[in-house]
Design an enzyme around this catalytic site. Structure first.
Site, PDB file in Angstrom:
ATOM      1  N   LYS A 215       0.821  -1.216   0.000  1.00  0.00           N
ATOM      2  CA  LYS A 215       0.000   0.000   0.000  1.00  0.00           C
ATOM      3  C   LYS A 215       0.859   1.272   0.000  1.00  0.00           C
ATOM      4  CE  LYS A 215      -3.735  -2.490   2.193  1.00  0.00           C
ATOM      5  NZ  LYS A 215      -4.484  -2.779   0.961  1.00  0.00           N
TER       6      LYS A 215
ATOM      7  N   ALA B 200       4.042   1.639  -1.077  1.00  0.00           N
ATOM      8  CA  ALA B 200       4.747   1.773  -2.356  1.00  0.00           C
ATOM      9  C   ALA B 200       3.768   2.185  -3.459  1.00  0.00           C
ATOM     10  CB  ALA B 200       5.425   0.454  -2.708  1.00  0.00           C
TER      11      ALA B 200
ATOM     12  N   ASN C 280     -11.939   2.677   3.061  1.00  0.00           N
ATOM     13  CA  ASN C 280     -12.966   2.217   2.128  1.00  0.00           C
ATOM     14  C   ASN C 280     -14.173   1.765   2.953  1.00  0.00           C
ATOM     15  OD1 ASN C 280     -12.454  -0.376   3.055  1.00  0.00           O
ATOM     16  ND2 ASN C 280     -11.287  -1.000   1.248  1.00  0.00           N
TER      17      ASN C 280
ATOM     18  N   ASP D  67      -5.213   2.947  -3.233  1.00  0.00           N
ATOM     19  CA  ASP D  67      -3.899   3.601  -3.147  1.00  0.00           C
ATOM     20  C   ASP D  67      -3.779   4.698  -4.200  1.00  0.00           C
ATOM     21  OD1 ASP D  67      -3.228   1.783  -1.138  1.00  0.00           O
ATOM     22  OD2 ASP D  67      -2.588   0.296  -2.612  1.00  0.00           O
TER      23      ASP D  67
ATOM     24  N   ALA E 235      -7.360   3.143 -12.698  1.00  0.00           N
ATOM     25  CA  ALA E 235      -6.571   2.043 -12.112  1.00  0.00           C
ATOM     26  C   ALA E 235      -7.327   0.714 -12.150  1.00  0.00           C
ATOM     27  CB  ALA E 235      -6.168   2.391 -10.678  1.00  0.00           C
TER      28      ALA E 235
ATOM     29  N   GLY F   3      -3.206  -5.559 -11.797  1.00  0.00           N
ATOM     30  CA  GLY F   3      -2.006  -5.325 -10.981  1.00  0.00           C
ATOM     31  C   GLY F   3      -2.074  -4.018 -10.216  1.00  0.00           C
TER      32      GLY F   3
HETATM   33  O1  RIB Z   1      -3.752  -1.997  -1.721  1.00  0.00           O
HETATM   34  C1  RIB Z   1      -3.278  -3.049  -2.523  1.00  0.00           C
HETATM   35  C2  RIB Z   1      -2.063  -3.672  -1.898  1.00  0.00           C
HETATM   36  O2  RIB Z   1      -2.434  -4.336  -0.707  1.00  0.00           O
HETATM   37  C3  RIB Z   1      -1.400  -4.712  -2.732  1.00  0.00           C
HETATM   38  O3  RIB Z   1      -0.468  -4.191  -3.637  1.00  0.00           O
HETATM   39  C4  RIB Z   1      -0.806  -5.662  -1.702  1.00  0.00           C
HETATM   40  O4  RIB Z   1       0.579  -5.654  -1.672  1.00  0.00           O
HETATM   41  C5  RIB Z   1      -1.408  -5.238  -0.372  1.00  0.00           C
HETATM   42  O5  RIB Z   1      -0.511  -4.536   0.385  1.00  0.00           O
END
Ligand code: RIB
Length: 309
Positions: free
Chosen positions: A42, A44, A188, A256, A286, A291
């Site tokens: 989250k 990154a 959320n 994110d 997104a 991914g």
């Molecule tokens: O919010 C999505 C993220 O949640 C994913 O990329 C996964 O790594 C988890 O941390």
């Protein structure tokens, strides 16, 4: 942008993603389709969203293991022009990993093994106090230790740096001592339900949950409602901003991207309604791609989408 850094403090994961017809239920084996390994986490994802949406500079404070996943993650952040100088590499630790099922309707189920994310300590935050004090804004989530997150909030408050806490994943109520220190919270529907104790099933219940969180001390709440958009509430009033309709492929990381979009727009001085419109459009784009980080759109893509009528 003022040139002051936007800082994300949080998790870095490598996502193991399997496409399945439906999400497996308890004890069920589901035969999947494609399998991919992509960059996630989250924290990154939010740093990548800030960078692709045009924020400069973006600094990511995180903890990685000294393994191939960690090294690949560092390379990816650099490709997105994210400052990685404050990322700690922990010898002997493994980098965070998420196992993700994505169903045909785009919904997901995620299991996370924190690995090095669990080793990001309050001391590391203290070491970065000067940097944090210079930030335009700090973004936090809940995939690193709570005491580390609280320390970061305390430093932000000490230096009058705005903070967004994206309380993901929230499993239950969060200490009201922490909530009372937060300026802007972006749960959320599920997270808002856990945090407030009010099940969010529609706009009316979302408003009740938001009011409960405001009573608990948060100054401002934005509940993201998937295809229904987002609800913004302060003690004074609530506004609902609709999301554009899109074909959903994968919802992973949409929250994110929303948070990154919101932070970008707010630090550019947009009012909350325009900021939510921008964030909704970024998140909608997104979900049209598979991914977490691979689906984060660029500024140009979001602006072109906003200009469509
Ligand atoms: O919010 C999505 C993220 O949640 C994913 O990329 C996964 O790594 C988890 O941390």
């Amino acid at each position: 942008m003022s040139g002051r850094p936007m800082i994300v403090i949080g998790s870095a994961n490598t996502d193991m993603v399997m496409e399945v017809p439906t999400l497996p239920t308890h004890g069920e084996t589901v035969l999947g389709h494609e399998f991919k390994i992509v960059s996630g986490g989250k924290g990154a994802n939010q740093a990548v969203a800030l960078a692709r949406l045009g924020t400069r500079p973006v600094t990511f404070i995180a903890c990685l293991g000294d393994d191939d996943f960690g090294r690949a993650a560092l390379d990816n952040y650099k490709k997105d022009n994210i400052d990685t100088d404050h990322i700690v590499i922990k010898e002997g630790a493994y980098s965070g990993v998420a196992c993700i099922f994505v169903a045909e309707d785009g919904e997901n189920a995620i299991g996370v093994s924190a690995g090095a994310n669990a080793l990001l300590t309050p001391e590391h935050i203290n070491q970065n106090e000067e940097l944090i004090s210079s930030a335009a804004m700090v973004l936090l989530q809940l995939e690193t230790p709570l005491e580390t997150i609280e320390r970061a909030i305390d430093l932000c408050n000490k230096h009058n740096v705005p903070v967004i806490l994206n309380p993901a994943p929230a499993k239950g109520p969060l200490d009201s001592r922490i909530l009372a220190k937060v300026q802007l919270l972006t749960p959320n529907e599920t997270e808002a339900s856990h945090l407030s104790g009010i099940e969010v099933v529609d706009l009316a219940s979302a408003e009740q949950a938001a009011k409960k969180l405001l009573e608990l001390g948060v100054k401002e709440v934005i509940i993201t409602l998937g295809e229904e958009g987002a609800l913004h509430c302060t003690k004074q009033d609530c506004h609902h901003i609709k999301a554009p309709a899109v074909k959903v492929v994968d919802t992973t990381g949409a929250g994110d991207t929303f948070t990154g979009g919101l932070a970008t727009a707010l630090t550019e001085g947009l009012d909350i309604e325009k900021a939510l419109l921008f964030a909704n459009h970024a998140a909608a784009l997104a979900v049209t791609k598979a991914g977490a980080q691979p689906s984060v759109p660029t500024r140009e893509q979001v602006e072109a989408f906003l200009a469509e009528k």
